[in-house]
Enzyme design. Structure first.
Site, mmCIF file in Angstrom:
data_model
loop_
_atom_site.group_PDB
_atom_site.id
_atom_site.type_symbol
_atom_site.label_atom_id
_atom_site.label_comp_id
_atom_site.label_asym_id
_atom_site.label_seq_id
_atom_site.Cartn_x
_atom_site.Cartn_y
_atom_site.Cartn_z
ATOM 1 N N ASP A 100 0.863 -1.168 0.000
ATOM 2 C CA ASP A 100 0.000 0.000 0.000
ATOM 3 C C ASP A 100 0.909 1.229 0.000
ATOM 4 O OD1 ASP A 100 -2.323 1.646 0.508
ATOM 5 O OD2 ASP A 100 -3.212 -0.092 1.492
ATOM 6 N N ASP A 202 -3.092 4.812 -2.329
ATOM 7 C CA ASP A 202 -4.133 5.327 -1.447
ATOM 8 C C ASP A 202 -4.564 6.732 -1.872
ATOM 9 O OD1 ASP A 202 -5.577 4.968 1.125
ATOM 10 O OD2 ASP A 202 -4.378 6.680 1.776
ATOM 11 N N GLU A 259 7.199 -5.873 -15.787
ATOM 12 C CA GLU A 259 5.782 -6.161 -15.582
ATOM 13 C C GLU A 259 5.288 -5.969 -14.159
ATOM 14 O OE1 GLU A 259 3.147 -9.293 -16.368
ATOM 15 O OE2 GLU A 259 4.000 -9.633 -18.321
ATOM 16 N N HIS A 288 -11.041 -2.631 3.895
ATOM 17 C CA HIS A 288 -10.881 -2.233 5.285
ATOM 18 C C HIS A 288 -11.651 -0.968 5.634
ATOM 19 C CE1 HIS A 288 -8.083 -0.001 2.878
ATOM 20 N NE2 HIS A 288 -7.878 0.840 3.863
ATOM 21 N N ASP A 289 -12.237 -0.322 4.633
ATOM 22 C CA ASP A 289 -13.015 0.891 4.880
ATOM 23 C C ASP A 289 -14.523 0.671 4.809
ATOM 24 O OD1 ASP A 289 -10.703 2.446 5.135
ATOM 25 O OD2 ASP A 289 -10.616 2.864 2.989
HETATM 26 C C1 GLC Z 1 -7.863 5.615 2.419
HETATM 27 C C2 GLC Z 1 -7.667 4.325 3.185
HETATM 28 C C3 GLC Z 1 -8.186 4.531 4.579
HETATM 29 C C4 GLC Z 1 -7.367 5.619 5.239
HETATM 30 C C5 GLC Z 1 -7.335 6.880 4.370
HETATM 31 C C6 GLC Z 1 -6.255 7.804 4.830
HETATM 32 O O1 GLC Z 1 -9.176 5.992 2.344
HETATM 33 O O2 GLC Z 1 -8.301 3.284 2.516
HETATM 34 O O3 GLC Z 1 -8.138 3.363 5.338
HETATM 35 O O4 GLC Z 1 -7.941 5.935 6.471
HETATM 36 O O5 GLC Z 1 -7.075 6.605 3.027
HETATM 37 O O6 GLC Z 1 -5.001 7.324 4.454
#
Ligand code: GLC
Ligand code: CA
Length: 499
Positions: A100, A202, A259, A288-289
C-alpha cells in the site's frame, strides 16, 4: 484488448489487513511472519497476488495509513528481513506482493513534517500545505477532514495552519513541490529494487488541492447520520487537473521495472468514475473501509456476489475473510481503535477489521489462547473458519475456491469480452463472457425468491457451478430456473445465443 494481458489483469488480488491476519508472537496483533506461515493457504485458495495494507513504521493514529518512515517495517509487524522472507516465499508459490503506497499524507511524526513545522523558513516548510489564518482569524477556509471537523490544524510555534484531509496526525503533503514528488518516487524505487511487484495507491485522487483555496460546496443531500466524508463536495480537494500527470510519472517508474502493476487507479473508492477506453477495470466487494459484503447483503446473497466479483471482466480484489463469509461485528466503543469510529461510532471501520478466522480453537487460531487479540473475534467463528469450511463441500470457502479454479481454467472468465444479456426479469443479471470459441454465461438472482430467466435463444448448456454447490451438468437455456440468491455459471457448448 489486443495486447497480451499482464498478471495484474488476469490475476485475482487478495487484500490482507496485517493487524488481523495471523499473530505469530503472542502480542494479539497480526504480523509478517504470520502471513508467511499462511502462504500455503493463499496458494491453495488460488489467488495470484497479495496486497498488504500498510506495514511501515507508524504511530498508528490511522492504523498504518499515517506513515513515519516509508522505507522500513513497523516493529509490530517484524523487520525488513521478515518482509524479504515473505516476498521470497510468496514468489516461490507464484504469488505477487503489492504494498500500500500512501502518498497524500505522512504522519505528523515523520521527520519531514517535524522539520517542516519547525520554522517558516525551513527547507521542508513547503513540503506540506501551510496557510495563514483567515483575515479575521480561524481556519483559512471551510475544508473538512474526511474523519471529522475542520481539515485545518493551527500550529502554535509558527502561527499558521496545516492541512489534514484525514486525521489531525496525517498532514497532507504538497504534491506541487517537485522535491516532494522526487522523494515519493524514490520510495517507489526503493521497494521495486527490493522486488516488490507493485502498489495499491491510497487516495490518489486527492493529491492536488486548489491553489486558490476556494471553499468547498456543502452537500445539499447530506443529513445527520450520514458519513462525515460526504458532508462536503470535494470540488477543490479532489480530482483536480494534474493528477493524471502524476499517475503517468508513477507509471513510468513502474514501467522501467518491467511487468509490475502500476498506479492503475486507487483500487477502491474512485472506481465509479468513468474509465478511459484502454483502462482495465478492477472490482471489490469490500475492504478495510467498507462494511463486509456478507453483512451488507447477508450470507445467502453474498454467495451470488462472490460469483459476480470473480466472473466480471477486470481484476477482482478479495478482502481477507470474505472468502469465509465473515461478518462485520459490532465493536463496543471502549474497544474501538479507528479514529473515525471514535468520533462517529456508527461509521467505525473496526467491525470489518476483526481477526481472520482460521479454526475453532480459542481466538479462532488468530493468536494463541490466553492472548487478547487487538480486536474481538466474531462470535460465530466456530462455524465460519478455514478449517471447518475446507472440509465442507458446500461451504462459502469451497464456493470461492471453486470460482477461483474455474476462473483460472477458463480464459473466457479471465480475459474474455463481456456482454450483458437483455432478459425481462429485473431481479436477475445475466452476462456472457467470451474468448475465441469459449463462451460462458453467468446468471445471478439477486432476490431471495425463485426466478425464471428467459433467454433470447434455445438449446442446452452445461452447468459448471451453482452458488448452492448442489447441481451441475446439462441445463436447458430457454427458461433458466434460479433459486433464491442463486448464481449459475454455464458453459455454452452449443451456439445457441446470439452475440
Ligand atoms: C484511504 C484508506 C483509509 C485511510 C485513508 C487515509 O481511504 O483506505 O483506510 O484511512 O485513506 O489514508
Ligand atoms: Ca504479533
Amino acid at each position: 484488448m489486443t495486447h497480451p494481458h499482464s498478471w495484474w489483469q488476469t490475476g485475482v488480488i487478495y487484500q490482507i489487513y496485517p493487524h488481523s491476519f495471523l499473530d505469530s508472537n503472542r502480542d494479539g496483533i497480526g504480523d509478517l511472519s504470520g502471513i508467511t506461515s499462511k502462504l500455503d493457504y493463499l496458494h491453495w485458495l488460488g489467488v495470484d497476488a497479495i496486497w498488504l495494507s500498510p506495514i511501515y513504521p507508524s504511530p498508528m493514529a490511522d492504523f498504518g495509513y499515517d506513515i513515519s518512515n516509508y522505507t522500513d517495517v513497523h516493529p509490530l509487524f517484524g523487520t525488513l528481513e521478515d518482509l524479504d522472507t515473505l516476498l521470497h516465499q510468496a514468489h516461490l508459490r507464484n504469488l505477487k506482493l503489492i504494498l500500500d503506497f500512501v502518498p497524500n499524507h505522512t504522519s505528523d511524526e515523520h521527520p519531514w513534517f517535524q522539520q517542516s513545522r519547525s520554522s517558516l523558513t525551513n527547507e521542508k516548510r513547503d513540503w506540506y500545505i501551510w496557510h495563514d489564518p483567515a483575515p479575521g482569524g480561524g481556519p483559512p477556509n471551510n475544508w473538512m477532514s474526511r474523519f471529522s471537523g475542520s481539515a485545518w490544524q493551527f500550529d502554535e510555534p509558527t502561527g499558521q495552519y496545516y492541512l489534514h484531509l484525514f486525521d489531525v496526525k496525517q498532514p497532507d503533503l504538497n504534491w506541487r513541490n517537485p522535491q516532494v514528488r522526487q522523494a515519493m518516487y524514490d520510495i517507489l524505487r526503493f521497494w521495486l529494487d527490493r522486488g516488490i511487484d507493485g502498489f495499491r495507491v491510497d487516495v490518489l485522487w486527492m493529491l492536488l488541492k486548489d491553489e486558490q483555496f476556494h471553499d468547498n460546496p456543502m452537500n445539499p443531500e447530506w443529513k445527520p447520520g450520514d458519513p462525515p466524508n460526504t458532508r462536503q463536495i470535494g470540488r477543490y480537494t479532489e480530482d483536480l487537473p494534474g493528477i493524471h500527470e502524476i499517475v503517468r510519472e508513477m507509471r513510468a517508474i513502474l514501467d522501467h521495472y518491467g511487468e509490475r502493476v502500476g498506479a492503475i487507479r486507487q483500487v477502491v473508492d474512485a472506481y465509479e468514475a468513468a474509465l478511459p477506453q484502454d483502462a482495465w477495470p478492477n472490482w471489490v466487494l469490500g475492504n478495510h473501509d467498507r462494511p463486509r459484503i456478507a453483512t451488507r447483503v447477508g450470507r445467502e446473497q453474498a454467495r451470488a456476489a462472490q460469483m459476480l466479483l470473480l466472473t466480471l471482466l477486470g481484476t477482482p480484489t478479495c478482502y481477507y475473510g470474505d472468502e469465509l463469509g465473515m461478518q462485520a461485528i459490532p465493536i463496543p466503543l471502549e474497544l474501538m481503535h479507528d479514529p473515525k469510529g471514535k468520533e462517529h461510532p456508527e461509521h467505525s471501520r473496526d467491525p470489518q477489521r476483526t481477526p481472520m478466522q482460521w479454526d475453532s480453537s480459542p481466538n479462532a487460531g488468530f493468536c494463541p489462547p490466553g492472548v487478547t487479540p487487538w480486536l474481538p473475534v466474531a462470535g460465530d467463528y466456530h462455524t465460519y473458519n478455514v478449517a471447518v469450511e475446507q472440509h465442507d463441500p458446500r461451504s462459502f470457502l469451497t464456493l470461492v475456491r471453486t470460482l477461483l479454479t474455474l476462473r483460472r481454467a477458463l480464459p473466457a472468465l479471465s480475459v474474455g469480452s463481456q456482454q450483458s444479456i437483455d432478459q425481462p426479469n429485473p431481479n436477475c443479471f445475466v452476462y456472457l463472457r467470451q474468448h475465441s470459441d469459449q463462451r460462458c454465461l453467468v446468471a445471478l438472482n439477486f432476490s431471495a425468491q425463485d426466478q425464471v430467466v428467459t433467454l433470447p435463444g434455445q438449446g442446452q448448456g452445461r452447468l459448471l457451478l451453482s452458488t448452492h454447490l448442489d447441481r451441475e451438468g446439462p441445463i436447458p437455456l430457454l427458461e433458466l430456473h434460479l433459486r433464491g440468491n442463486e448464481g449459475l455459471l454455464i458453459d455454452l457448448e452449443a451456439p445457441s445465443l446470439p452475440g
